[in-house]
Write a protein that holds these residues in place. Structure first.
Motif, PDB file in Angstrom:
ATOM      1  N   ALA A 176       5.669  -9.486   3.888  1.00 28.88           N
ATOM      2  CA  ALA A 176       4.881  -8.925   5.322  1.00 28.88           C
ATOM      3  C   ALA A 176       3.501  -9.335   5.190  1.00 28.88           C
ATOM      4  CB  ALA A 176       5.099  -7.670   5.787  1.00 28.88           C
ATOM      5  N   ILE A 177       2.887  -8.915   3.935  1.00 24.42           N
ATOM      6  CA  ILE A 177       1.492  -9.106   3.896  1.00 24.42           C
ATOM      7  C   ILE A 177       1.031 -10.600   4.092  1.00 24.42           C
ATOM      8  CG2 ILE A 177      -0.509  -8.817   2.244  1.00 24.42           C
ATOM      9  CD1 ILE A 177       0.937  -6.381   1.283  1.00 24.42           C
ATOM     10  N   LEU A 178       2.013 -11.691   3.181  1.00 24.79           N
ATOM     11  CA  LEU A 178       1.581 -12.927   2.983  1.00 24.79           C
ATOM     12  C   LEU A 178       1.772 -13.503   4.377  1.00 24.79           C
ATOM     13  CD1 LEU A 178       3.379 -13.607  -0.507  1.00 24.79           C
ATOM     14  CD2 LEU A 178       0.820 -13.449   0.013  1.00 24.79           C
ATOM     15  N   SER A 179       2.720 -13.266   4.836  1.00 25.24           N
ATOM     16  CA  SER A 179       3.210 -13.854   6.430  1.00 25.24           C
ATOM     17  C   SER A 179       2.024 -13.561   7.328  1.00 25.24           C
ATOM     18  CB  SER A 179       4.416 -13.748   6.947  1.00 25.24           C
ATOM     19  OG  SER A 179       4.779 -12.221   7.150  1.00 25.24           O
ATOM     20  N   THR A 180       1.614 -12.267   7.236  1.00 25.12           N
ATOM     21  CA  THR A 180       0.723 -11.807   8.094  1.00 25.12           C
ATOM     22  C   THR A 180      -0.707 -12.615   7.985  1.00 25.12           C
ATOM     23  OG1 THR A 180       1.604  -9.494   8.453  1.00 25.12           O
ATOM     24  CG2 THR A 180      -0.731  -9.824   8.955  1.00 25.12           C
ATOM     25  N   THR A 181      -1.096 -12.629   6.613  1.00 27.13           N
ATOM     26  CA  THR A 181      -2.227 -13.385   6.345  1.00 27.13           C
ATOM     27  C   THR A 181      -2.321 -14.814   6.657  1.00 27.13           C
ATOM     28  OG1 THR A 181      -2.645 -11.864   4.242  1.00 27.13           O
ATOM     29  CG2 THR A 181      -3.992 -13.993   4.361  1.00 27.13           C
ATOM     30  N   MET A 182      -1.337 -15.211   6.473  1.00 25.74           N
ATOM     31  CA  MET A 182      -1.019 -16.930   6.756  1.00 25.74           C
ATOM     32  C   MET A 182      -1.098 -16.902   8.361  1.00 25.74           C
ATOM     33  SD  MET A 182      -0.771 -19.126   4.717  1.00 25.74           S
ATOM     34  CE  MET A 182      -0.404 -21.280   4.760  1.00 25.74           C
ATOM     35  N   ARG A 183      -0.333 -16.133   8.940  1.00 22.16           N
ATOM     36  CA  ARG A 183      -0.650 -16.350  10.555  1.00 22.16           C
ATOM     37  C   ARG A 183      -2.122 -16.051  10.842  1.00 22.16           C
ATOM     38  NH1 ARG A 183      -0.653 -12.502  14.204  1.00 22.16           N
ATOM     39  NH2 ARG A 183       0.099 -10.782  12.811  1.00 22.16           N
ATOM     40  N   LEU A 184      -2.604 -14.984  10.421  1.00 18.06           N
ATOM     41  CA  LEU A 184      -4.174 -14.799  11.117  1.00 18.06           C
ATOM     42  C   LEU A 184      -5.008 -16.006  10.514  1.00 18.06           C
ATOM     43  CD1 LEU A 184      -4.460 -10.977   9.752  1.00 18.06           C
ATOM     44  CD2 LEU A 184      -4.391 -11.968  12.186  1.00 18.06           C
ATOM     45  N   ILE A 185      -4.827 -16.451   9.223  1.00 17.45           N
ATOM     46  CA  ILE A 185      -5.524 -17.598   8.890  1.00 17.45           C
ATOM     47  C   ILE A 185      -5.395 -18.994   9.862  1.00 17.45           C
ATOM     48  CG2 ILE A 185      -5.867 -19.632   7.246  1.00 17.45           C
ATOM     49  CD1 ILE A 185      -4.953 -17.624   5.147  1.00 17.45           C
ATOM     50  N   ASP A 195     -12.183 -16.974   6.719  1.00 20.06           N
ATOM     51  CA  ASP A 195     -13.453 -16.170   6.675  1.00 20.06           C
ATOM     52  C   ASP A 195     -13.210 -14.946   7.731  1.00 20.06           C
ATOM     53  OD1 ASP A 195     -14.612 -17.826   4.953  1.00 20.06           O
ATOM     54  OD2 ASP A 195     -15.697 -18.815   6.128  1.00 20.06           O
ATOM     55  N   ALA A 196     -12.429 -14.876   8.777  1.00 21.15           N
ATOM     56  CA  ALA A 196     -12.387 -13.875   9.825  1.00 21.15           C
ATOM     57  C   ALA A 196     -11.420 -13.011   9.530  1.00 21.15           C
ATOM     58  CB  ALA A 196     -12.304 -14.334  11.189  1.00 21.15           C
ATOM     59  N   VAL A 197     -10.550 -13.031   8.357  1.00 21.09           N
ATOM     60  CA  VAL A 197      -9.368 -12.351   7.971  1.00 21.09           C
ATOM     61  C   VAL A 197     -10.074 -11.369   7.152  1.00 21.09           C
ATOM     62  CG1 VAL A 197      -7.031 -11.998   6.951  1.00 21.09           C
ATOM     63  CG2 VAL A 197      -7.877 -14.251   8.551  1.00 21.09           C
ATOM     64  N   THR A 198      -9.416  -9.986   7.346  1.00 28.41           N
ATOM     65  CA  THR A 198      -9.912  -8.966   6.251  1.00 28.41           C
ATOM     66  C   THR A 198      -8.799  -8.204   5.881  1.00 28.41           C
ATOM     67  OG1 THR A 198      -9.861  -7.500   8.200  1.00 28.41           O
ATOM     68  CG2 THR A 198     -11.963  -8.431   7.806  1.00 28.41           C
ATOM     69  N   MET A 199      -9.075  -7.649   4.787  1.00 23.77           N
ATOM     70  CA  MET A 199      -8.049  -7.017   4.080  1.00 23.77           C
ATOM     71  C   MET A 199      -7.250  -5.806   5.066  1.00 23.77           C
ATOM     72  SD  MET A 199      -7.185  -7.992   0.965  1.00 23.77           S
ATOM     73  CE  MET A 199      -6.563  -6.515  -0.476  1.00 23.77           C
ATOM     74  N   LYS A 200      -8.112  -5.078   5.834  1.00 25.10           N
ATOM     75  CA  LYS A 200      -7.872  -3.917   6.731  1.00 25.10           C
ATOM     76  C   LYS A 200      -6.930  -4.409   7.913  1.00 25.10           C
ATOM     77  CE  LYS A 200      -9.849  -0.506   9.757  1.00 25.10           C
ATOM     78  NZ  LYS A 200     -11.281   0.160  10.147  1.00 25.10           N
ATOM     79  N   GLU A 201      -7.362  -5.579   8.324  1.00 25.54           N
ATOM     80  CA  GLU A 201      -6.610  -6.069   9.470  1.00 25.54           C
ATOM     81  C   GLU A 201      -5.398  -6.546   8.824  1.00 25.54           C
ATOM     82  OE1 GLU A 201      -7.159  -9.434  13.305  1.00 25.54           O
ATOM     83  OE2 GLU A 201      -8.160  -9.729  11.077  1.00 25.54           O
ATOM     84  N   VAL A 202      -5.208  -7.486   7.718  1.00 27.40           N
ATOM     85  CA  VAL A 202      -4.011  -7.580   7.129  1.00 27.40           C
ATOM     86  C   VAL A 202      -2.878  -6.383   6.898  1.00 27.40           C
ATOM     87  CG1 VAL A 202      -2.568  -8.541   5.211  1.00 27.40           C
ATOM     88  CG2 VAL A 202      -4.879  -9.595   6.194  1.00 27.40           C
ATOM     89  N   GLY A 203      -3.571  -5.385   6.620  1.00 27.07           N
ATOM     90  CA  GLY A 203      -2.684  -3.989   6.265  1.00 27.07           C
ATOM     91  C   GLY A 203      -2.291  -3.467   7.687  1.00 27.07           C
ATOM     92  N   MET A 204      -2.967  -3.570   8.691  1.00 27.59           N
ATOM     93  CA  MET A 204      -2.633  -2.929  10.095  1.00 27.59           C
ATOM     94  C   MET A 204      -1.568  -3.763  10.482  1.00 27.59           C
ATOM     95  SD  MET A 204      -6.263  -1.858  11.710  1.00 27.59           S
ATOM     96  CE  MET A 204      -5.451  -1.863  13.304  1.00 27.59           C
ATOM     97  N   LEU A 205      -1.580  -5.083  10.550  1.00 30.21           N
ATOM     98  CA  LEU A 205      -0.778  -5.921  11.309  1.00 30.21           C
ATOM     99  C   LEU A 205       0.464  -5.951  10.527  1.00 30.21           C
ATOM    100  CD1 LEU A 205      -3.376  -8.652  13.201  1.00 30.21           C
ATOM    101  CD2 LEU A 205      -2.147  -6.594  13.884  1.00 30.21           C
ATOM    102  N   ALA A 206       0.398  -5.995   9.065  1.00 28.13           N
ATOM    103  CA  ALA A 206       1.741  -6.214   8.202  1.00 28.13           C
ATOM    104  C   ALA A 206       2.585  -4.768   8.282  1.00 28.13           C
ATOM    105  CB  ALA A 206       1.172  -6.361   6.909  1.00 28.13           C
ATOM    106  N   GLY A 207       2.092  -3.681   9.102  1.00 29.28           N
ATOM    107  CA  GLY A 207       2.693  -2.629   9.299  1.00 29.28           C
ATOM    108  C   GLY A 207       2.588  -1.466   8.203  1.00 29.28           C
ATOM    109  N   GLY A 208       1.618  -1.603   7.646  1.00 33.77           N
ATOM    110  CA  GLY A 208       1.225  -0.253   6.855  1.00 33.77           C
ATOM    111  C   GLY A 208      -0.216  -0.164   6.551  1.00 33.77           C
ATOM    112  N   PRO A 209      -0.703   0.888   5.972  1.00 36.12           N
ATOM    113  CA  PRO A 209      -2.006   1.372   5.685  1.00 36.12           C
ATOM    114  C   PRO A 209      -2.813   0.337   4.787  1.00 36.12           C
ATOM    115  CG  PRO A 209      -0.771   2.676   4.449  1.00 36.12           C
ATOM    116  CD  PRO A 209       0.105   1.916   5.305  1.00 36.12           C
ATOM    117  N   ILE A 210      -3.986   0.266   5.088  1.00 31.99           N
ATOM    118  CA  ILE A 210      -5.051  -0.586   3.945  1.00 31.99           C
ATOM    119  C   ILE A 210      -4.579  -0.363   2.690  1.00 31.99           C
ATOM    120  CG2 ILE A 210      -6.932   0.703   4.072  1.00 31.99           C
ATOM    121  CD1 ILE A 210      -6.895  -2.931   3.612  1.00 31.99           C
TER     122      ILE A 210
END
Length: 208
Positions: A26-35, A41-56
């Motif tokens: 989930a983390i990897l697929s979310t990161t790839m989608r955001l990229i 450069d605009a992708v943050t760990m916090k945003e990845v955590g939120m959109l991947a369905g869990g806390p940072i």
């Protein structure tokens, strides 16, 4: 690669249970989608955590930083690349097949990168990060060796060492050529790829 660099690009832990693997996916697929949507450069760990369905904290539980996420994304991209390379070179049975395989590899790589903006951005980020760039060089060496190991029996023994060096250069330069082509207009891009293809053919024919 130094121990510090290696640690910075490694996950904190490798998933063993199915639930953990699902969280990693989930983390990897979310990161790839955001990229693909906004660039690395605009992708943050916090945003990845939120959109991947869990806390940072869940993201940091597995990855110490964004570079570690990118490293695993690159690792998965490389696994697919190795499988596709193996399938292509499996058809090499005689010397003339080597050039055909080289063409197929170039076309396959171009198609994959051109077809996914996230892969393009990931490739650019790899080149900008020293630790990740070292991973890329190591992977290039591995794939070049796969190619050589499969076809080198078709060559004269005294040409083996020089052939291995030349194949490594061809594989390493392919990334830069494709990045250049994708930054150009359609006609110029096509000429760039065909010029590089001609270089590959010329070099391979020296050994075949």
């Amino acid at each position: 690669m130094t121990e510090a660099s290696r640690t910075a690009t490694e996950p904190r832990r490798r998933p063993k249970q199915e639930r953990s693997r699902e969280r990693i996916d989930a983390i990897l697929s979310t990161t790839m989608r955001l990229i693909g949507e906004k660039g690395i450069d605009a992708v943050t760990m916090k945003e990845v955590g939120m959109l991947a369905g869990g806390p940072i904290a869940t993201v940091y539980h597995y990855f110490p930083n964004k570079s570690a996420i990118l490293a695993m994304l690159y690792e998965r991209f490389s696994e697919v690349s190795r499988a596709r390379l193996a399938a292509i070179i499996a058809d090499v049975r005689e010397a003339k097949d080597v050039i055909v395989a080289a063409d197929r590899l170039l076309d396959d790589y171009l198609s994959r990168v051109a077809g996914d903006p996230a892969i393009q951005d990931l490739q650019n980020a790899i080149q900008a990060d020293k630790a990740l760039k070292n991973l890329d060089i190591a992977e290039t060496r591995h794939q070049a060796k796969m190619f050589c190991d499969h076809v080198i029996a078709l060559l004269e023994p005294e040409k083996h060492e020089q052939f291995e060096r030349m194949v490594l250069l061809i594989f390493q330069l392919a990334g830069g050529v494709v990045r250049l082509a994708l930054a150009q207009g359609e006609a110029e891009s096509r000429r760039t790829i065909e010029d590089y293809r001609s270089i590959i053919h010329t070099q391979l024919r020296l050994f075949l």
